[in-house]
Design an enzyme around this catalytic site. Structure first.
Site, PDB file in Angstrom:
ATOM      1  CB  SER A 184      29.539 -25.093 -43.417  1.00 37.43           C
ATOM      2  OG  SER A 184      28.775 -24.248 -42.639  1.00 37.43           O
ATOM      3  CB  SER A 198      24.094 -10.094 -46.282  1.00 36.76           C
ATOM      4  OG  SER A 198      23.359  -9.688 -45.151  1.00 36.76           O
ATOM      5  CE  LYS A 246      28.185 -11.199 -46.905  1.00 36.61           C
ATOM      6  NZ  LYS A 246      28.454 -12.283 -47.855  1.00 36.61           N
ATOM      7  CG  LEU A 274      23.235 -20.442 -49.078  1.00 39.04           C
ATOM      8  CD1 LEU A 274      21.824 -21.009 -49.219  1.00 39.04           C
ATOM      9  CD2 LEU A 274      23.179 -18.904 -49.178  1.00 39.04           C
ATOM     10  CB  THR A 314      23.991 -21.262 -41.787  1.00 37.63           C
ATOM     11  OG1 THR A 314      24.327 -19.899 -41.493  1.00 37.63           O
ATOM     12  CG2 THR A 314      23.081 -21.317 -42.984  1.00 37.63           C
ATOM     13  CE1 TYR A 321      28.441 -11.327 -43.336  1.00 40.28           C
ATOM     14  CE2 TYR A 321      26.493 -10.096 -42.642  1.00 40.28           C
ATOM     15  CZ  TYR A 321      27.059 -11.165 -43.314  1.00 40.28           C
ATOM     16  OH  TYR A 321      26.256 -12.071 -43.964  1.00 40.28           O
TER      17      TYR A 321
HETATM   18  N1  LIG Z   1      23.287 -17.284 -42.301  1.00 41.92           N
HETATM   19  C1  LIG Z   1      22.753 -16.110 -42.522  1.00 41.92           C
HETATM   20  O1  LIG Z   1      21.938 -15.608 -41.740  1.00 41.92           O
HETATM   21  C2  LIG Z   1      23.117 -15.371 -43.757  1.00 41.92           C
HETATM   22  C3  LIG Z   1      24.219 -15.706 -44.526  1.00 41.92           C
HETATM   23  N2  LIG Z   1      24.513 -14.956 -45.623  1.00 41.92           N
HETATM   24  C4  LIG Z   1      25.701 -15.278 -46.414  1.00 41.92           C
HETATM   25  O2  LIG Z   1      25.669 -16.616 -46.845  1.00 41.92           O
HETATM   26  C5  LIG Z   1      26.978 -17.077 -47.096  1.00 41.92           C
HETATM   27  C6  LIG Z   1      27.164 -18.464 -46.514  1.00 41.92           C
HETATM   28  O3  LIG Z   1      27.165 -18.377 -45.118  1.00 41.92           O
HETATM   29  P1  LIG Z   1      26.453 -19.462 -44.196  1.00 41.92           P
HETATM   30  O4  LIG Z   1      26.287 -20.705 -44.908  1.00 41.92           O
HETATM   31  O5  LIG Z   1      25.307 -18.818 -43.588  1.00 41.92           O
HETATM   32  O6  LIG Z   1      27.563 -19.597 -43.060  1.00 41.92           O
HETATM   33  P2  LIG Z   1      28.498 -20.835 -42.639  1.00 41.92           P
HETATM   34  O7  LIG Z   1      29.374 -20.302 -41.570  1.00 41.92           O
HETATM   35  O8  LIG Z   1      27.688 -22.011 -42.340  1.00 41.92           O
HETATM   36  O9  LIG Z   1      29.353 -21.106 -43.936  1.00 41.92           O
HETATM   37  C7  LIG Z   1      30.372 -20.269 -44.328  1.00 41.92           C
HETATM   38  C8  LIG Z   1      31.224 -20.959 -45.378  1.00 41.92           C
HETATM   39  O10 LIG Z   1      32.241 -20.050 -45.800  1.00 41.92           O
HETATM   40  C9  LIG Z   1      33.484 -20.721 -45.740  1.00 41.92           C
HETATM   41  N3  LIG Z   1      34.581 -19.835 -45.413  1.00 41.92           N
HETATM   42  C10 LIG Z   1      34.679 -18.992 -44.377  1.00 41.92           C
HETATM   43  N4  LIG Z   1      35.851 -18.377 -44.384  1.00 41.92           N
HETATM   44  C11 LIG Z   1      36.528 -18.836 -45.467  1.00 41.92           C
HETATM   45  C12 LIG Z   1      37.800 -18.581 -46.011  1.00 41.92           C
HETATM   46  N5  LIG Z   1      38.658 -17.722 -45.461  1.00 41.92           N
HETATM   47  N6  LIG Z   1      38.188 -19.238 -47.114  1.00 41.92           N
HETATM   48  C13 LIG Z   1      37.349 -20.127 -47.701  1.00 41.92           C
HETATM   49  N7  LIG Z   1      36.137 -20.407 -47.222  1.00 41.92           N
HETATM   50  C14 LIG Z   1      35.739 -19.779 -46.124  1.00 41.92           C
HETATM   51  C15 LIG Z   1      33.302 -21.726 -44.627  1.00 41.92           C
HETATM   52  O11 LIG Z   1      34.277 -22.724 -44.763  1.00 41.92           O
HETATM   53  P3  LIG Z   1      34.890 -23.498 -43.492  1.00 41.92           P
HETATM   54  O12 LIG Z   1      33.999 -24.659 -43.286  1.00 41.92           O
HETATM   55  O13 LIG Z   1      36.255 -23.866 -43.953  1.00 41.92           O
HETATM   56  O14 LIG Z   1      34.882 -22.535 -42.357  1.00 41.92           O
HETATM   57  C16 LIG Z   1      31.902 -22.190 -44.865  1.00 41.92           C
HETATM   58  O15 LIG Z   1      31.885 -23.182 -45.845  1.00 41.92           O
HETATM   59  C17 LIG Z   1      27.907 -16.021 -46.513  1.00 41.92           C
HETATM   60  O16 LIG Z   1      28.425 -15.219 -47.542  1.00 41.92           O
HETATM   61  C18 LIG Z   1      27.004 -15.185 -45.647  1.00 41.92           C
HETATM   62  O17 LIG Z   1      27.448 -13.876 -45.502  1.00 41.92           O
HETATM   63  C19 LIG Z   1      23.754 -13.914 -46.017  1.00 41.92           C
HETATM   64  C20 LIG Z   1      22.667 -13.567 -45.300  1.00 41.92           C
HETATM   65  C21 LIG Z   1      22.249 -14.250 -44.121  1.00 41.92           C
HETATM   66  C1  LIG Z   2       7.877   1.425 -42.694  1.00 39.86           C
HETATM   67  C2  LIG Z   2       8.344   0.634 -41.536  1.00 39.86           C
HETATM   68  C3  LIG Z   2       9.699   0.084 -41.744  1.00 39.86           C
HETATM   69  C4  LIG Z   2      10.207  -0.507 -40.513  1.00 39.86           C
HETATM   70  C5  LIG Z   2      11.636  -0.840 -40.629  1.00 39.86           C
HETATM   71  C6  LIG Z   2      12.210  -1.061 -39.306  1.00 39.86           C
HETATM   72  C7  LIG Z   2      13.650  -1.393 -39.351  1.00 39.86           C
HETATM   73  C8  LIG Z   2      13.884  -2.668 -38.639  1.00 39.86           C
HETATM   74  C9  LIG Z   2      15.230  -3.169 -38.886  1.00 39.86           C
HETATM   75  C10 LIG Z   2      15.180  -4.529 -39.486  1.00 39.86           C
HETATM   76  C11 LIG Z   2      16.544  -5.011 -39.629  1.00 39.86           C
HETATM   77  C12 LIG Z   2      16.579  -6.250 -40.417  1.00 39.86           C
HETATM   78  C13 LIG Z   2      17.970  -6.781 -40.373  1.00 39.86           C
HETATM   79  C14 LIG Z   2      18.148  -7.931 -41.224  1.00 39.86           C
HETATM   80  C15 LIG Z   2      19.570  -8.347 -41.154  1.00 39.86           C
HETATM   81  C16 LIG Z   2      19.811  -9.560 -41.912  1.00 39.86           C
HETATM   82  O1  LIG Z   2      18.932 -10.212 -42.357  1.00 39.86           O
HETATM   83  O2  LIG Z   2      21.103  -9.903 -42.068  1.00 39.86           O
HETATM   84  C17 LIG Z   2      21.392 -11.085 -42.761  1.00 39.86           C
HETATM   85  C18 LIG Z   2      22.752 -11.494 -42.352  1.00 39.86           C
HETATM   86  O3  LIG Z   2      23.659 -11.405 -43.137  1.00 39.86           O
HETATM   87  C19 LIG Z   2      22.889 -11.990 -40.986  1.00 39.86           C
HETATM   88  O4  LIG Z   2      24.185 -11.840 -40.528  1.00 39.86           O
HETATM   89  P1  LIG Z   2      24.448 -11.737 -38.948  1.00 39.86           P
HETATM   90  O5  LIG Z   2      25.877 -12.057 -38.785  1.00 39.86           O
HETATM   91  O6  LIG Z   2      24.151 -10.347 -38.555  1.00 39.86           O
HETATM   92  O7  LIG Z   2      23.573 -12.738 -38.282  1.00 39.86           O
END
Ligand SMILES: NC(=O)C1=CN([C@@H]2O[C@H](COP(=O)(O)OP(=O)(O)OC[C@H]3O[C@@H](n4cnc5c(N)ncnc54)[C@H](OP(=O)(O)O)[C@@H]3O)[C@@H](O)[C@H]2O)C=CC1
Ligand SMILES: CCCCCCCCCCCCCCCC(=O)OCC(=O)COP(=O)(O)O
Length: 405
Positions: free
Chosen positions: A142, A274, A291, A144, A322, A287
Site C-alpha cells: 500500500s 517521518s 520515529k 508509499l 496514502t 508514533y
Molecule cells: N502518509 C504519510 O503522511 C507519511 C507516511 N510516512 C511513513 O511512510 C511509511 C509508509 O506509510 P504509508 O504508505 O503512508 O501508509 P499505508 O498505511 O498506506 O502503508 C503502510 C504499510 O505498512 C504495512 N504494515 C503496517 N503494519 C505492518 C505490520 N505489522 N507488519 C508488516 N507490515 C505492516 C502495511 O501493510 P498492510 O497492507 O498489511 O496493512 C502497508 O503496506 C510509514 O513508515 C509511515 O510512517 C512518513 C511520513 C508521512
Molecule cells: C519561524 C517560524 C516557524 C514556524 C513553525 C511553526 C510550527 C508549525 C508546526 C508544523 C507542524 C508540521 C507537522 C508535520 C507533520 C508531518 O508531516 O508528519 C508526517 C507524518 O508522519 C504524518 O503522520 P500522521 O499520522 O500524523 O498523519
C-alpha cells in the site's frame, strides 16, 4: 550648466534623507543624484512637485528633468562621498564589463559543462547502482511502499516485496509485469509475507530472502502504522504495538540482514521515518516516539557500519496522500478509519517514491522531504525550543477543544 542657471524659485533639495541648501540659500526640491563616478561632472534631476511648472534652464520643465551642471558640486554644499555614487548603476556596468571581458565567457561555459558532466555521471552511477540490485521493500502492499516498488522495478532492481497481505502482493506483481514504462531490463519480483510485530516471522523471512538471492543490496524499511490519541487514554498495548511495527520490527529485520552485508562489505539500509522523527506533535506520542527511535537507531548504525562500506539513509517525509491515517491505531487499539484532511492534501506517493529512489541512488544520509513550514518547525525545535513548545501546547489546546465541542 553653471550654478547661476539653477531655478530661481525656492525649492527643497532632498538627497535620500539629506536636506541641504544651494549657494545663495535657494532651496531645491527633490533633487536626485544619478550615476556619478568620482571626478565626473555632477548630474542632477530636478523633480518639481506636481502642478509647479518651472524652467530649470530647460523649456518649461515639469517633473523629472536632468540638468548637467558641468561642474563639481560647490564647496559649501557638503555631501557625504557615498551620496555621489549610484552604486547600483556602477555595479551593473561593472558586471556587464566583467561578463563581456574575454575570460569570463569561456569560464562560464566551462563551469556549465563541468556541472552538466557531473550531473550526467551522477545519473549514470545511480542507474548502475540500482540495476540488478536486490532491493527489499517492506509495506509494499500500500501507499508509499507500493509506489517505491514501481519506481525501483522500473530502475531494473530485483525486488523482494514484503507485506502481510499475500493477495495485495500478488496483485502488485501482476501490475508490475503489465507495466511497459521501464527502459531497462526488469525482473519479476519475489514476494514474502510476514508481520513486523512477530519476530519469529521476521527471522524466517530473512532466511528465505538470503537463501533465494544470496544477499541483499538495499533494504527499505518502509512499513509503518500511525496513531491518534491522548497519552492519558492510551493503553500500553497500543504503545507497544506502534513501537513493534515502526521500531522493533524494522530493527530486527535490519539486524538479521546486517551480518551478510558486513561480510560482503556492501549494502544499503534505508529507513522511511517521518518529520515526526524530528519533532513531536500532540496526540501522536506513540508514533512520534517510534520515529524518533528510528532516527536515533539508524544514525547510530550509520556511524558503526560506515567502515564496513554500508550506507544508511534516513528519509523524513511530511504528509503523503496514502492510507496512513485510515490505518492509524487509536488509544483503545481500534482502527482510526478517517482520511485526515492533511493526509489527503499531502504529496502524491508517486512523487515521494521518486525522491526515495533519488536519495538511495545518490546515497544520501539524511533527507527531509517537506515543505517550508514543517522544515522550519524542525529548525525551530532546535533553535528556539521554548517557542516551539508553546506552539505545540496551543495546538494541543485547539485540538482538544475541537474534539470536545
Ligand atoms: N502518509 C504519510 O503522511 C507519511 C507516511 N510516512 C511513513 O511512510 C511509511 C509508509 O506509510 P504509508 O504508505 O503512508 O501508509 P499505508 O498505511 O498506506 O502503508 C503502510 C504499510 O505498512 C504495512 N504494515 C503496517 N503494519 C505492518 C505490520 N505489522 N507488519 C508488516 N507490515 C505492516 C502495511 O501493510 P498492510 O497492507 O498489511 O496493512 C502497508 O503496506 C510509514 O513508515 C509511515 O510512517 C512518513 C511520513 C508521512
Ligand atoms: C519561524 C517560524 C516557524 C514556524 C513553525 C511553526 C510550527 C508549525 C508546526 C508544523 C507542524 C508540521 C507537522 C508535520 C507533520 C508531518 O508531516 O508528519 C508526517 C507524518 O508522519 C504524518 O503522520 P500522521 O499520522 O500524523 O498523519
Amino acid at each position: 550648466m553653471p550654478a547661476t542657471a539653477w531655478p530661481a524659485k525656492r525649492c527643497h533639495v532632498r538627497i535620500r534623507d539629506l536636506n541641504w541648501q544651494t549657494p545663495g540659500h535657494r532651496e531645491l526640491e527633490h533633487v536626485h543624484l544619478t550615476a556619478m563616478p568620482p571626478g565626473r561632472p555632477l548630474e542632477m534631476i530636478f523633480n518639481f512637485p506636481l502642478g509647479v511648472r518651472e524652467t530649470c534652464g530647460q523649456e518649461d520643465a515639469c517633473g523629472p528633468s536632468p540638468i548637467h551642471l558641468g561642474v563639481t558640486p560647490p564647496r559649501n554644499i557638503h555631501l557625504p562621498r557615498a551620496e555621489y555614487i549610484d552604486w547600483k548603476s556602477l555595479l551593473k556596468v561593472g558586471v556587464m564589463d566583467f561578463i563581456t571581458s574575454t575570460a569570463i565567457l569561456p569560464l562560464l561555459c566551462g563551469c556549465v559543462g563541468i556541472f552538466s558532466l557531473f550531473k550526467l555521471l551522477q545519473r549514470l552511477r545511480m542507474k548502475a547502482y540500482l540495476r540488478n540490485a536486490v532491493v527489499v521493500i517492506t509495506g509494499a502492499t500500500s501507499g508509499l511502499g507500493r509506489e517505491c516498488a514501481k519506481v525501483f522495478y522500473a530502475a531494473g532492481a530485483r525486488l523482494v516485496l514484503c507485506g502481510r497481505n499475500r493477495e495485495a502482493l500478488d496483485e502488485l506483481t501482476r501490475e508490475l509485469a503489465a507495466s511497459q514504462a521501464a527502459k531497462v531490463q526488469t525482473h519479476s519480483p519475489y514476494t514474502v509475507t510476514f508481520d513486523l510485530t512477530d519476530p519469529g516471522t521476521i527471522v524466517a523471512a530473512t532466511a528465505e530472502i538470503l537463501q533465494c538471492f544470496g544477499h541483499v543490496d538495499v533494504l527499505i524499511n518502509n512499513a509503518g502504522v500511525s496513531y491518534r490519541g491522548a497519552i492519558v487514554d492510551t493503553t500500553m498495548d497500543v504503545d507497544k504495538r506502534v513501537m513493534e511495527t515502526n521500531y522493533f520490527g524494522p530493527i530486527a529485520l535490519t539486524k538479521a540482514l546486517l551480518p551478510s552485508m558486513i561480510q560482503r562489505r556492501q549494502g544499503h539500509v534505508v529507513a522511511i521515518s517521518s518529520i515526526q522523527g524530528k519533532i513531536s506533535l500532540p496526540f501522536r506520542s506513540a508514533y512520534a516516539a517510534s520515529k524518533h527511535a528510528t532516527q536515533a537507531f539508524f544514525d547510530c548504525l550509520r556511524a558503526e557500519v560506515e567502515q564496513c562500506g554500508i550506507e544508511v539513509t534516513v528519509i523524513s517525509p511530511s504528509y503523503i496522500h496514502t492510507s496512513l491515517s485510515l490505518n492509524a491505531v487509536t488509544a483503545d487499539g481500534s482502527r482510526y478509519g478517517v482520511m485526515d484532511e492533511k493526509t489527503a492534501q499531502g504529496r502524491s506517493p508517486v512523487e515521494v517514491a521518486r525522491d526515495v529512489l533519488a536519495a538511495v541512488g545518490k546515497r544520501k544520509k539524511d533527507v527531509i522531504l517537506a515543505d517550508l513550514l514543517p522544515s522550519l518547525a524542525v529548525y525551530l525545535r532546535t533553535l528556539a525550543p521554548g517557542l516551539f513548545f508553546s506552539l505545540m501546547a496551543s495546538r494541543a489546546r485547539k485540538e482538544r477543544k475541537s474534539k470536545t465541542c
